[in-house]
Structures are given as C-alpha cells and as structure tokens.
Design an enzyme around this catalytic site. Structure first.
Site, PDB file in Angstrom:
ATOM      1  CD  GLU A 188      -2.885   1.385   2.399  1.00 33.94           C
ATOM      2  OE1 GLU A 188      -3.828   1.968   2.290  1.00 33.94           O
ATOM      3  OE2 GLU A 188      -2.781   0.698   3.161  1.00 33.94           O
ATOM      4  CD  GLU A 287      -7.178   1.816   5.480  1.00 36.48           C
ATOM      5  OE1 GLU A 287      -6.648   1.080   6.282  1.00 36.48           O
ATOM      6  OE2 GLU A 287      -6.531   2.084   4.374  1.00 36.48           O
TER       7      GLU A 287
END
Length: 313
Positions: A188, A287
């Site tokens: 990520e 998220e």
C-alpha cells in the site's frame, strides 16, 4: 419476523427507502428488523469494526450481522492479527455463516519507520519474515487471502535504486512464505508522511514486477493516490495488472464517498466494467471515517455507498 427477512429494494428505490427509514434504522435495528432495507450492491464493499457501532453495538459479531443485513458482502480488519485466537475463530465462523468475504488485515511489523525494508538490514528482514509466518496462521483462521504490507520509511543514507533493490529482495523472501499458503501481501503506497518509502502506484507496480510473485500485489487506496498522484482512472489502468485490492476514502477529510472531490460513481463504474470484462473480482475496503457522528452518521455512510454504487452498467 426473523432478522434476515428484509424487503429487497430495487436499485432505483434503494436510496429513497434507506433515507426514509434512517431514524428507524438507528433506533430499531434489533427490535424491529422489518423496518430495515437491505441493498444489493454491485461491488464488494468492506466496512470495518467500529463503523456502525452506534447502531449495531460494540460486539464485533453484532456489527458483522448488521453489515450483512445492510447488504455488505465483505469485511476488513486492520487489527485482526492482534485479536486473540478465540475471537478470530468466532468472527470467521460468523462471516462464513453470513456469506461475508474476509478482506485485508495488516501484517504485524510488516515494515515501518523502526524496521524499514529499504535499509536491507538482516534484523529488519527477520522481523518482517516472522510477521509473514504469523500472518499465514491468522489467515488460515479467518479465511483471509490478503494482508497489507507497508515497507516502511526511506533509508536516506542509501541511493534510491539500492533502497528499491532491498525492498524487492525482502518482499521476495516474504512471498516465498506466503505463496504456498495462498496468501497475498498487498503493498500500500501511502500519503501519511513524505518519509514513507512507498508513495505512488507506478512505484509499487515496479516493485511488484520485480518481486514477480502472485503473492505480492498492489493495494490501490484511492484516497491516498488522489493525494499523492491524482489522475486516478489512468493510474488504475496503467497499474491494473498488479492491482489485487482497492480501498476507498474521499478527499479532503478521508470520509465516505460524496463528501469530497473524488467522483466515486465514475471511478467505481470504470473499475466495475474493466473487472467484469476480465472476470476479475475485487474487494473495496471502506477505510475511512464517518463524516457525521452517531447513528445518523452511520446511516449517511450507507446512503453514500448506495449513491456511489448507482452507476449504469
């Protein structure tokens, strides 16, 4: 009436139905389930623990039930590795019963400022590899296929090419542990601080190609990538072969879609059509925080996803 005997709304009526029952949802989820509306989402959106706790309560099992009752078919939990084994197994059993797919959890000590993989130090790599072994055990218990890895900070005393080589070498060794277990680390790139080594989707694409393993892929977090590089749809297309997972958050604010500048309806439509053409299936992790507090804020999150998911196919 049993909890799961809900009226199935059509795509055209879903938003109106949910808005009109928002107050009832907040007050009557347990006592009057007939007032709730379950939506059929086109994509697998994955809430997290705490996102709906004002409505569903603090028990993770009740929160999973509520997510399923609202039509969400996936779930992610960054802190899953930190939960005790009994809780992990209990949550996995409930997800299986509800038909919820487990999304990402964060690989513990997968690389951070204290043990960055860019430094190439054996002791840092050992910490990462031990995390990979533990992640395999967690994944088995909760039926997970993806774990989030962030390589850590820049090692600014080394040239960037050497740092990149160090990261690739470490991730190759991690992939050797994860691949036999069918677990994929999704790298990520983040926008939290300029000190982070992994910053853009093309950089992550390059590293995934260097690792050359099905167990090392790209987590494209649309919020972070909007901040760091913009040009979201084009960057998704360019890095598409290495993307295994998406996460969502609007910018500015990192709240639910429709609260910022990102045209999520267009982005999601693009990914949906591209994935369908290639018979791919993605989870879209939610998220982000809620733009408003309390139960009304939780209803707003659900409505935002209904709106963003209402694209033409």
């Amino acid at each position: 009436m049993k909890r799961r005997n809900f009226v199935k709304t059509t795509a055209g009526l879903a938003s109106t139905a949910l808005v009109s029952t928002g107050a009832a949802l907040a007050e009557n989820w347990h006592s009057q389930p007939a007032l709730l509306a379950k939506h059929s989402f086109k994509l697998k959106y994955a809430p997290h623990i705490g996102m709906f706790e004002n409505t569903a309560g603090k028990d993770p099992i009740d929160q999973l039930k509520f997510m399923a009752d609202m039509g969400f078919t996936a779930f992610e939990d960054n802190g899953m590795m930190g939960r005790d084994v009994a809780q992990q197994e209990k949550m996995a059993k409930e997800m299986a019963r509800l038909g919820i797919t487990m999304g990402v959890f964060v690989l513990d000590k997968g690389g951070n400022g204290a043990n960055t993989l860019a430094a190439g130090k054996p002791e840092y790599i050992d910490i990462f590899l031990n995390g990979c072994r533990k992640a395999v055990e967690t994944a088995k218990r909760v039926n997970a296929k993806w774990t989030t890895v962030v390589p850590g900070d820049f090692e600014r005393r080394l040239p960037i090419g050497v740092q990149t080589g160090n990261v690739i070498d470490a991730l190759r060794r991690g992939a050797e542990i994860l691949e036999p277990a069918g677990l994929t680390m999704v790298l990520e790139p983040l926008s939290d601080t300029p000190n982070l080594f992994l910053r853009t989707s093309d950089q992550t694409y390059e590293i995934c190609r260097g690792v050359n393993s099905p167990s090392c892929k790209l987590l494209y977090d649309i919020y972070h990538m909007q901040k760091n590089e913009g040009n979201v749809i084009n960057n998704i297309d360019w890095t598409w072969p290495e993307i295994a997972y998406f996460q969502i958050g609007d910018n500015p604010g990192r709240k639910e879609p429709t609260t910022g500048e990102i045209n999520y309806k267009k982005v999601l439509q693009h990914v949906y059509k591209k994935a369908k053409a290639e018979n791919k299936d993605f989870i879209f992790g939610m998220e982000h925080g809620n733009s408003m507090p309390g139960k009304d804020g939780e209803t707003a999150v659900i409505n935002a996803y209904i709106e963003s998911d209402s694209f033409a196919v």
